[in-house]
Design a protein around this motif. Sequence first.
Motif, PDB file in Angstrom:
ATOM      1  N   TYR A 153       0.818  -1.205   0.000  1.00  0.00           N
ATOM      2  CA  TYR A 153       0.000   0.000   0.000  1.00  0.00           C
ATOM      3  C   TYR A 153       0.855   1.260   0.000  1.00  0.00           C
ATOM      4  O   TYR A 153       0.452   2.280  -0.534  1.00  0.00           O
ATOM      5  CB  TYR A 153      -1.035  -0.003   1.131  1.00  0.00           C
ATOM      6  CG  TYR A 153      -0.522   0.107   2.544  1.00  0.00           C
ATOM      7  CD1 TYR A 153      -0.059   1.302   3.063  1.00  0.00           C
ATOM      8  CD2 TYR A 153      -0.558  -0.985   3.398  1.00  0.00           C
ATOM      9  CE1 TYR A 153       0.382   1.408   4.355  1.00  0.00           C
ATOM     10  CE2 TYR A 153      -0.126  -0.894   4.700  1.00  0.00           C
ATOM     11  CZ  TYR A 153       0.333   0.310   5.182  1.00  0.00           C
ATOM     12  OH  TYR A 153       0.758   0.413   6.475  1.00  0.00           O
ATOM     13  N   GLU A 192       3.717   1.742  -1.643  1.00  0.00           N
ATOM     14  CA  GLU A 192       4.096   1.992  -3.037  1.00  0.00           C
ATOM     15  C   GLU A 192       2.913   2.520  -3.844  1.00  0.00           C
ATOM     16  O   GLU A 192       3.064   3.439  -4.646  1.00  0.00           O
ATOM     17  CB  GLU A 192       4.661   0.720  -3.673  1.00  0.00           C
ATOM     18  CG  GLU A 192       5.979   0.283  -3.076  1.00  0.00           C
ATOM     19  CD  GLU A 192       7.044   1.368  -3.117  1.00  0.00           C
ATOM     20  OE1 GLU A 192       7.165   2.056  -4.148  1.00  0.00           O
ATOM     21  OE2 GLU A 192       7.743   1.535  -2.111  1.00  0.00           O
ATOM     22  N   ARG A 193       1.735   1.962  -3.622  1.00  0.00           N
ATOM     23  CA  ARG A 193       0.550   2.441  -4.353  1.00  0.00           C
ATOM     24  C   ARG A 193       0.209   3.875  -3.953  1.00  0.00           C
ATOM     25  O   ARG A 193      -0.128   4.703  -4.800  1.00  0.00           O
ATOM     26  CB  ARG A 193      -0.637   1.522  -4.108  1.00  0.00           C
ATOM     27  CG  ARG A 193      -0.480   0.178  -4.811  1.00  0.00           C
ATOM     28  CD  ARG A 193      -1.701  -0.666  -4.675  1.00  0.00           C
ATOM     29  NE  ARG A 193      -1.894  -0.951  -3.245  1.00  0.00           N
ATOM     30  CZ  ARG A 193      -2.955  -1.554  -2.742  1.00  0.00           C
ATOM     31  NH1 ARG A 193      -3.926  -1.947  -3.521  1.00  0.00           N
ATOM     32  NH2 ARG A 193      -3.057  -1.767  -1.451  1.00  0.00           N
ATOM     33  N   LYS A 251       2.379   6.408  -5.567  1.00  0.00           N
ATOM     34  CA  LYS A 251       2.075   6.608  -6.985  1.00  0.00           C
ATOM     35  C   LYS A 251       0.818   7.461  -7.167  1.00  0.00           C
ATOM     36  O   LYS A 251       0.711   8.218  -8.134  1.00  0.00           O
ATOM     37  CB  LYS A 251       1.878   5.259  -7.675  1.00  0.00           C
ATOM     38  CG  LYS A 251       3.167   4.489  -7.842  1.00  0.00           C
ATOM     39  CD  LYS A 251       2.922   3.137  -8.473  1.00  0.00           C
ATOM     40  CE  LYS A 251       4.214   2.339  -8.551  1.00  0.00           C
ATOM     41  NZ  LYS A 251       3.991   0.969  -9.018  1.00  0.00           N
ATOM     42  N   PRO A 273      -8.166  -0.028  -3.399  1.00  0.00           N
ATOM     43  CA  PRO A 273      -7.296   0.271  -4.538  1.00  0.00           C
ATOM     44  C   PRO A 273      -7.244   1.752  -4.914  1.00  0.00           C
ATOM     45  O   PRO A 273      -6.256   2.221  -5.453  1.00  0.00           O
ATOM     46  CB  PRO A 273      -7.891  -0.539  -5.685  1.00  0.00           C
ATOM     47  CG  PRO A 273      -8.946  -1.385  -5.122  1.00  0.00           C
ATOM     48  CD  PRO A 273      -9.223  -0.957  -3.724  1.00  0.00           C
TER      49      PRO A 273
END
Length: 122
Positions: free
Chosen positions: A27, A29-30, A33, A68
């Motif tokens: 999470y 890294e996401r 981004k 997500p």
Amino acid sequence: MKTIDHVKLDRIVAEARRAADERNQGYRERALKIYPWICTRCGREFTHANLRELTVHHRDHNHDNNPPDGSNWELLCVYCHDNEHQRELEAQAGGSVADTAPTGATHTPFANLKSLLSNKKN
């Protein structure tokens, strides 16, 4: 008396740490981004050089809730993140010292000033 199986205990701890690291990397890294590298609270900007000081905070405090779209995350610097969790702990404990209204000063250093000045004139 039972003996402790240290090998089994070490394996369980290692697996738990590995799972937590995998979950954190996923999470984090996401989130990095999706969101700009700026602390949501203080506005501090981050670069690759100091990115390790930028953390992902779960708004609902549930580290397993990682949608997500990142709707449960916000990026906070380590200082703001610590402050957020401290505020949460204080709220659970029923408030903090800072929540109480400040009391007024009781000392009045110039209470006798008028009488002292009038005595001096006489």
